[in-house]
Design a protein around this motif. Structure first.
Motif, short mmCIF file in Angstrom:
data_model
loop_
_atom_site.label_atom_id
_atom_site.label_comp_id
_atom_site.label_asym_id
_atom_site.label_seq_id
_atom_site.Cartn_x
_atom_site.Cartn_y
_atom_site.Cartn_z
N ASP A 91 0.73 -1.48 0.06
CA ASP A 91 -0.58 0.12 -0.32
C ASP A 91 0.66 1.25 -0.08
OD1 ASP A 91 0.89 0.23 2.82
OD2 ASP A 91 -0.54 0.34 3.95
N ALA A 92 2.20 0.98 -0.32
CA ALA A 92 3.34 2.16 -0.17
C ALA A 92 2.58 3.09 1.97
CB ALA A 92 3.13 2.91 -1.35
N GLY A 93 2.31 2.54 2.42
CA GLY A 93 2.08 3.29 4.08
C GLY A 93 3.25 3.65 4.20
N MET A 94 3.86 3.17 4.06
CA MET A 94 5.26 3.61 5.44
C MET A 94 6.46 3.95 3.88
SD MET A 94 4.73 1.17 8.23
CE MET A 94 6.93 0.95 9.32
N VAL A 95 7.14 5.17 3.85
CA VAL A 95 8.55 5.38 2.52
C VAL A 95 9.52 5.77 3.52
CG1 VAL A 95 8.48 6.16 0.97
CG2 VAL A 95 6.35 4.94 1.16
N ALA A 96 10.39 5.53 3.21
CA ALA A 96 11.86 5.88 3.70
C ALA A 96 12.16 6.83 2.84
CB ALA A 96 12.89 4.87 4.12
N THR A 97 12.01 8.39 3.27
CA THR A 97 12.96 9.26 2.48
C THR A 97 14.06 10.27 3.26
OG1 THR A 97 11.13 10.55 3.63
CG2 THR A 97 10.05 9.72 1.97
N GLY A 98 14.58 10.61 2.38
CA GLY A 98 15.67 11.77 2.33
C GLY A 98 16.83 11.10 3.63
N ILE A 99 16.81 10.35 2.98
CA ILE A 99 18.02 8.64 3.16
C ILE A 99 19.43 9.07 2.69
CG2 ILE A 99 19.15 7.18 3.68
CD1 ILE A 99 16.39 5.61 2.77
N THR A 100 20.10 10.33 3.67
CA THR A 100 21.82 10.11 2.79
C THR A 100 22.69 9.12 3.37
OG1 THR A 100 22.07 11.42 5.44
CG2 THR A 100 21.58 12.87 3.78
N TRP A 101 23.31 8.43 3.45
CA TRP A 101 24.65 7.91 3.50
C TRP A 101 26.01 7.94 3.60
CZ3 TRP A 101 21.68 3.00 3.64
CH2 TRP A 101 20.43 3.04 2.22
N GLU A 102 26.00 7.22 5.22
CA GLU A 102 27.45 8.11 5.79
C GLU A 102 28.53 7.16 5.02
OE1 GLU A 102 24.39 8.19 7.92
OE2 GLU A 102 24.53 10.00 7.26
N ARG A 103 27.66 5.43 4.78
CA ARG A 103 29.46 4.71 4.02
C ARG A 103 28.07 3.64 3.66
NH1 ARG A 103 29.59 -0.99 6.36
NH2 ARG A 103 28.60 -0.39 7.34
N TYR A 104 28.80 3.46 2.47
CA TYR A 104 27.83 2.38 1.82
C TYR A 104 28.89 1.91 0.55
CZ TYR A 104 24.35 1.80 -1.78
OH TYR A 104 23.24 0.79 -3.10
N ASP A 105 29.33 0.45 0.83
CA ASP A 105 29.95 -0.04 -0.12
C ASP A 105 29.75 -1.36 -0.15
OD1 ASP A 105 29.80 -2.13 2.24
OD2 ASP A 105 31.81 -1.27 3.79
N ALA A 106 30.86 -2.51 -0.65
CA ALA A 106 29.85 -3.98 -1.03
C ALA A 106 29.34 -4.87 -0.45
CB ALA A 106 31.04 -4.88 -2.27
N ASP A 107 29.46 -4.78 0.64
CA ASP A 107 28.65 -5.76 1.81
C ASP A 107 27.66 -4.71 2.56
OD1 ASP A 107 30.80 -7.31 1.23
OD2 ASP A 107 32.41 -6.53 2.70
N GLU A 108 28.19 -3.31 2.98
CA GLU A 108 26.74 -3.31 3.53
C GLU A 108 26.41 -1.25 3.79
OE1 GLU A 108 26.25 -4.92 8.26
OE2 GLU A 108 27.93 -3.19 8.16
N ALA A 109 25.44 -0.61 3.80
CA ALA A 109 25.46 0.12 3.73
C ALA A 109 24.74 0.69 5.06
CB ALA A 109 24.79 0.56 2.57
N GLU A 110 24.87 2.18 5.57
CA GLU A 110 24.79 2.92 6.74
C GLU A 110 24.33 3.70 6.75
OE1 GLU A 110 25.72 2.85 11.18
OE2 GLU A 110 25.74 1.14 10.04
N GLY A 111 22.99 4.65 6.56
CA GLY A 111 22.64 6.02 6.14
C GLY A 111 21.44 6.87 7.55
N HIS A 112 21.12 7.52 7.34
CA HIS A 112 19.84 7.93 7.93
C HIS A 112 18.89 8.91 7.20
CE1 HIS A 112 21.95 7.74 11.84
NE2 HIS A 112 23.61 8.13 10.98
N GLY A 113 17.24 8.92 7.53
CA GLY A 113 16.31 9.58 7.22
C GLY A 113 15.33 9.52 7.95
N VAL A 114 14.01 9.58 7.63
CA VAL A 114 13.23 9.83 7.98
C VAL A 114 11.95 8.60 7.43
CG1 VAL A 114 11.03 10.65 8.19
CG2 VAL A 114 13.01 11.69 8.71
N VAL A 115 10.85 7.81 8.23
CA VAL A 115 10.27 7.24 7.61
C VAL A 115 8.73 7.39 8.16
CG1 VAL A 115 8.94 5.13 8.07
CG2 VAL A 115 10.79 4.60 8.66
N GLN A 116 8.41 7.89 6.47
CA GLN A 116 7.04 8.56 6.58
C GLN A 116 6.00 6.96 6.25
OE1 GLN A 116 6.40 12.59 5.84
NE2 GLN A 116 8.87 12.82 5.97
#
Length: 174
Positions: A94-119
């Motif tokens: 239903d697209a009722g929950m969407v992660a938005t405004g994600i900024t990635w602090e780390r993004y590599d071949a095995d894992e990625a980590e970032g911050h944002g807002v769940v709408q």
């Protein structure tokens, strides 16, 4: 005497019908007056971050495709994987929950980590109003999916209040 009882019954019925009609019109007026307010933050956000890579004339921006062998994210498990997406749909039904405004602090071949807002749209998960919740996102489980490398899992850790009561939620992206 029967004429008075019939007349009284008709007046009561007429008053009841008038009350029902006025109530229905008032309720409909309130519903229609709030139509513009129903556009939630979820509706305003693009459903896939691929939308953000298209210029106004419809041409795809340079560098929008996955490069460098890094895994991408297939929004709702479909389409081409996108590297460093700014938007990820969490509840695809239903697209009722969407992660938005994600900024990635780390993004590599095995894992990625970032911050944002769940709408969260108010009808999703029983939440009373449209709301945004600050969160940390961790992508993991990179695999080749349909010929392209893509992350298959997403962990969402909320930084305070949560929409569903859990501090951490896991999503399958494959």
């Amino acid at each position: 005497m029967t004429d008075r009882e019939g007349s009284r019954f008709r007046r009561g019925r007429t008053a009841l019908v008038a009350f029902v009609v006025v109530t229905a019109l008032a309720a409909g007026g309130v519903w229609f007056s709030q139509a513009s307010q129903r556009a939630s933050a979820v509706d305003a956000a693009p459903k896939t971050s691929a939308v953000q890579d298209v210029k106004s004339d419809g041409e795809v921006k340079a560098g929008a495709r996955p490069t460098g062998g890094l895994p991408g994210v297939r929004d709702c498990g479909i389409g081409e994987p996108e590297i460093r997406p700014q938007v990820i749909t969490l509840t695809c039904a239903d697209a009722g929950m969407v992660a938005t405004g994600i900024t990635w602090e780390r993004y590599d071949a095995d894992e990625a980590e970032g911050h944002g807002v769940v709408q969260v749209e108010k009808t999703a998960a029983g939440v009373g109003t449209d709301a945004g919740y600050r969160a940390t996102f961790r992508l993991y489980g990179a695999k080749v999916v349909d010929g392209a490398r893509a992350f298959t899992g997403l962990e969402v850790t909320y930084e305070g209040s949560t929409p569903l009561g859990d501090t951490t939620e896991m999503y399958n992206l494959a």
